[in-house]
Design an enzyme around this catalytic site. Structure first.
Site, PDB file in Angstrom:
ATOM      1  N   ARG A   1      41.024-119.453 -38.169  1.00 53.72           N
ATOM      2  CA  ARG A   1      41.825-119.948 -39.288  1.00 53.72           C
ATOM      3  C   ARG A   1      41.207-119.439 -40.589  1.00 53.72           C
ATOM      4  O   ARG A   1      40.391-120.106 -41.214  1.00 53.72           O
ATOM      5  CB  ARG A   1      41.864-121.480 -39.263  1.00 53.72           C
ATOM      6  CG  ARG A   1      42.720-122.106 -40.356  1.00 53.72           C
ATOM      7  CD  ARG A   1      42.782-123.617 -40.177  1.00 53.72           C
ATOM      8  NE  ARG A   1      43.520-124.258 -41.242  1.00 53.72           N
ATOM      9  CZ  ARG A   1      43.005-124.577 -42.431  1.00 53.72           C
ATOM     10  NH1 ARG A   1      41.749-124.321 -42.715  1.00 53.72           N
ATOM     11  NH2 ARG A   1      43.774-125.168 -43.335  1.00 53.72           N
TER      12      ARG A   1
ATOM     13  N   SER B   1      51.628-128.051 -35.798  1.00 49.87           N
ATOM     14  CA  SER B   1      51.092-129.240 -36.465  1.00 49.87           C
ATOM     15  C   SER B   1      52.214-130.208 -36.809  1.00 49.87           C
ATOM     16  O   SER B   1      53.241-129.801 -37.358  1.00 49.87           O
ATOM     17  CB  SER B   1      50.402-128.856 -37.784  1.00 49.87           C
ATOM     18  OG  SER B   1      49.308-128.017 -37.548  1.00 49.87           O
TER      19      SER B   1
ATOM     20  N   LYS C   1      40.439-129.288 -45.728  1.00 48.87           N
ATOM     21  CA  LYS C   1      41.772-128.784 -46.076  1.00 48.87           C
ATOM     22  C   LYS C   1      42.210-129.518 -47.331  1.00 48.87           C
ATOM     23  O   LYS C   1      42.491-130.716 -47.287  1.00 48.87           O
ATOM     24  CB  LYS C   1      42.739-129.048 -44.908  1.00 48.87           C
ATOM     25  CG  LYS C   1      44.150-128.520 -45.115  1.00 48.87           C
ATOM     26  CD  LYS C   1      44.969-128.753 -43.833  1.00 48.87           C
ATOM     27  CE  LYS C   1      46.456-128.776 -44.054  1.00 48.87           C
ATOM     28  NZ  LYS C   1      47.069-127.469 -44.184  1.00 48.87           N
TER      29      LYS C   1
HETATM   30  N1  TZP Z   1      44.624-129.663 -40.553  1.00 48.57           N
HETATM   31  C1  TZP Z   1      44.664-130.964 -40.771  1.00 48.57           C
HETATM   32  S1  TZP Z   1      43.165-131.563 -41.279  1.00 48.57           S
HETATM   33  C2  TZP Z   1      42.459-130.029 -41.176  1.00 48.57           C
HETATM   34  C3  TZP Z   1      43.403-129.108 -40.756  1.00 48.57           C
HETATM   35  C4  TZP Z   1      43.181-127.682 -40.570  1.00 48.57           C
HETATM   36  C5  TZP Z   1      41.039-129.768 -41.531  1.00 48.57           C
HETATM   37  C6  TZP Z   1      40.086-130.218 -40.487  1.00 48.57           C
HETATM   38  O1  TZP Z   1      38.774-129.940 -40.882  1.00 48.57           O
HETATM   39  P1  TZP Z   1      37.588-130.964 -40.615  1.00 48.57           P
HETATM   40  O2  TZP Z   1      36.400-130.346 -41.297  1.00 48.57           O
HETATM   41  O3  TZP Z   1      37.389-131.038 -39.144  1.00 48.57           O
HETATM   42  O4  TZP Z   1      37.972-132.273 -41.241  1.00 48.57           O
END
Ligand code: TZP
Ligand code: MG
Length: 204
Positions: free
Chosen positions: A39, A110, A139
């Site tokens: 990603r 998602s 994010k």
């Molecule tokens: N989609 C929803 S939350 C997220 C993504 C890509 C981020 C997740 O990152 P982390 O560091 O595991 O909270």
């Protein structure tokens, strides 16, 4: 896909790493992740040739280790890297279009609330990424926290659909996500920032 493949789903791009992404992936594989998503996205993300070049190397590592390699969003990158699958969000390329061009590939989607779930072609995807489970700083444009309760709702509606929780998950709260019915947990920072990665992945 086998739902158990989602068990420990590591998501990462160079922007999440404070050292060489390849060595982080190697360490994560050794520690026992079951799936990987490239990603490369957000502030500081690589673009163009650099993105492809890192993607090639990560892809190769996963192939050698027999770990599923999924690309986030970028259908061209997915195609060039001959990835095992693609993960898309609600505003990315349409699942219908991807499915008609790639009948056999793994597609992850998602979903973060009921409206998104109702509007999604769930019958065309292989798994759902549901979140955010908890507050995340990784994010910046994440949707409001939906919590493990959201996993229960999705699983009630689609009992046979593999589901992975994402967002703010770490060894201390992953159990709640699994107890809610998720087949696995998807994590970025809990692994990329781990002081002792082997112990974090084991606890997850
Ligand atoms: N989609 C929803 S939350 C997220 C993504 C890509 C981020 C997740 O990152 P982390 O560091 O595991 O909270
Ligand atoms: Mg997306």
């Amino acid at each position: 896909m086998k739902a158990s493949t989602l068990r420990k789903y590591f998501v990462m791009g160079s922007q999440n790493c404070n050292k060489d992404p390849l060595s982080i992936l190697d360490e994560a594989i050794k520690a026992g992740i079951t799936c990987f998503q490239y990603r490369e996205k957000g502030e500081g993300a690589l673009t163009g040739e650099a993105k492809y070049s890192l993607g090639h190397k990560l892809r190769q590592r996963c192939a050698e280790a027999g770990i599923l390699f999924i690309v986030n969003d970028d259908v061209e990158l997915f195609d060039v890297l001959k990835a095992d699958g693609i993960h898309v969000g609600q505003s990315d390329r349409s699942v219908n279009e991807i499915r008609s061009n790639y009948p056999d590939t793994i597609i992850g989607l998602s979903v973060s609330d009921r409206t998104e779930l109702e509007q999604s072609p769930v019958n065309l995807v292989d798994y759902l990424g549901v979140g955010p489970m908890y507050r995340t700083t990784t994010k910046t444009d994440a949707n409001p926290v939906a919590g493990p309760e959201w996993v229960k709702i999705v699983k009630r509606e689609y009992p046979n659909m593999p589901v992975v929780g994402i967002g703010g998950i770490h060894p201390g709260n992953a159990g709640k996500v699994i107890e809610a019915g998720a087949d696995g947990v998807a994590v970025i920072s809990a692994i990329t920032q781990a002081v002792d990665m082997s112990s974090v992945v084991k606890s997850l």
